[in-house]
Motif scaffolding. Sequence first.
Motif, PDB file in Angstrom:
ATOM      1  N   VAL A   1      12.544  21.107  43.113  1.00 17.92           N
ATOM      2  CA  VAL A   1      13.576  20.185  43.593  1.00 17.92           C
ATOM      3  C   VAL A   1      14.923  20.896  43.574  1.00 17.92           C
ATOM      4  O   VAL A   1      15.711  20.793  44.529  1.00 17.92           O
ATOM      5  N   ASN A   2      15.175  21.663  42.516  1.00 19.84           N
ATOM      6  CA  ASN A   2      16.443  22.386  42.438  1.00 19.84           C
ATOM      7  C   ASN A   2      16.554  23.503  43.471  1.00 19.84           C
ATOM      8  O   ASN A   2      17.647  23.815  43.946  1.00 19.84           O
ATOM      9  N   GLN A   3      15.413  24.097  43.838  1.00 17.45           N
ATOM     10  CA  GLN A   3      15.429  25.080  44.927  1.00 17.45           C
ATOM     11  C   GLN A   3      15.911  24.422  46.224  1.00 17.45           C
ATOM     12  O   GLN A   3      16.651  25.021  46.999  1.00 17.45           O
ATOM     13  N   CYS A   4      15.454  23.188  46.443  1.00 16.96           N
ATOM     14  CA  CYS A   4      15.879  22.445  47.639  1.00 16.96           C
ATOM     15  C   CYS A   4      17.370  22.144  47.564  1.00 16.96           C
ATOM     16  O   CYS A   4      18.113  22.367  48.528  1.00 16.96           O
ATOM     17  N   LEU A   5      17.800  21.645  46.388  1.00 17.69           N
ATOM     18  CA  LEU A   5      19.217  21.311  46.224  1.00 17.69           C
ATOM     19  C   LEU A   5      20.097  22.545  46.445  1.00 17.69           C
ATOM     20  O   LEU A   5      21.188  22.451  47.026  1.00 17.69           O
TER      21      LEU A   5
END
Lengths: 189, 294
Positions: free
Chosen positions: B101-105
């Motif tokens: 999810v943080n990679q996406c953010l």
Amino acid sequence: MAAHIAEKKGTFLEEVIEATPGGERLVHCLQCGSCGGSCPSGADMQYTPRTLIAMINANDRDAVLAANTMWACVSCYFCTSRCPQDIPITDIIYTLKRLSIAEKRYRDTDAPALAKTFTDFVDRYGRSFEFGLATGYHLLKRPISMMKMGPMGLQMFTRGRMALRPTKIRQIEQLQAIINKAKELSGSK
Amino acid sequence: MKFAYYPGCSLERNAAAYDHSVREVSDLLGIKLQEIDDWNCCGATEYFSQNELAACAVIARNLALVEPQTDQIVAPCAACYLNLAKTDKLMVDHPEFGKEVNQCLAAGGLKYEPGRVTVRHMLDVIVDDVGETAVRDKVVRPLAGLRVAPYYGCQVVRPIDNNDNPEYPMKMDHLLSWLGAEVVDYPVKAHCCGGHLTQISEPQAFELIRRLLQNAQDYNTDMIICMCPMCQLNLDGYQSRVNGFFGTEFKLPIMYFTQMLGIAFGIDPQKLGFGKELVTAMPVLEAKLGGQLV
């Protein structure tokens, strides 16, 4: 538990577990039926969640992905909350929805079209858009019901409850970059 | 008491009455709401049906936008509340997923540390944080004689523990009794309103709505008090369609609990969004509370 799953290598059970955070609880199903008995839509389902879990265990992938169970689910979480084995049943239903949509296995339901129309607005504007949803999805999928909705829609409009234009967030490019990355990582378009 | 405020899309228009009354009541109770700048849709149940990572990334953007000095976020909509809370919990419980999810953010220049923000529902803030004494202190127009059925719906009480009973919650019962209302012991208070099935399968949705209305009517309820825009839309907006479908004659106003708080606190009903409901509430309210409220 790990050994138990290892025996399921290459099975539909493994696939569902892999695609669902917390899904490994699936192997603990007792077939008690608390889920189906708690479901407000149980009577409208071809297979209740309990049966569906048995079918997953039996590797009956095609029948599961074509079932109407997922599209009757209202996400009320009674099954999840009552499961004595802490199986995240509602989340497993979401996994099955995703697989069924990705492979276009669903039958006789407009739920995937509704989901697509809804999320397309989110992707484009960053906000949902009820009037667009009503005109886009309903005109396409259910024109007759659209006419019955007319008086209600008008009442909603006169009471200031329906906007004719979507709101767009300022940083829409930022949101789209996030969404695109997610789609890239999850391998879907 | 300071919170990041996430109104959600419904509260912009369809449930504007909820937004107005939340803001009015919060002001009076000393709850400071700082709206998250440029928040985006939570995706409702629809995004999770298509792509879980994208669903969580879309939701997590809002968590990431909460200012560093604020560690609590409040949402009045049940679906928004659950989506925000569920995403945070998924990221905490499954660190690998949290990383994705943080990679996406990161693609949007954002970052969210799982567990940093506590997600709260408006009802919980008022009942648990503000509490009985402070609420009772503000009551200038008790709702005496008004029979209300507290309707919780699903997604605030399940599956995330909000310190209430997921089968038979009581928080709103207590709150409404503090306002002086006659609270109906409403057996179906945590049953489902049909959610998005009104859009997909009307017979199925209408039956779920009928049960809720019938049960309330059987208990001589003056109005149903809800805490979710979807519940309000299904029970209020579709009530005449449900009547047409079953040949029933339900005429039950469906109001938000914050609107009732506002009435008891003496706030002008117009400022609380009264009049936006399709099944009008004013006649029964004025009859029961005696006289003009404006």
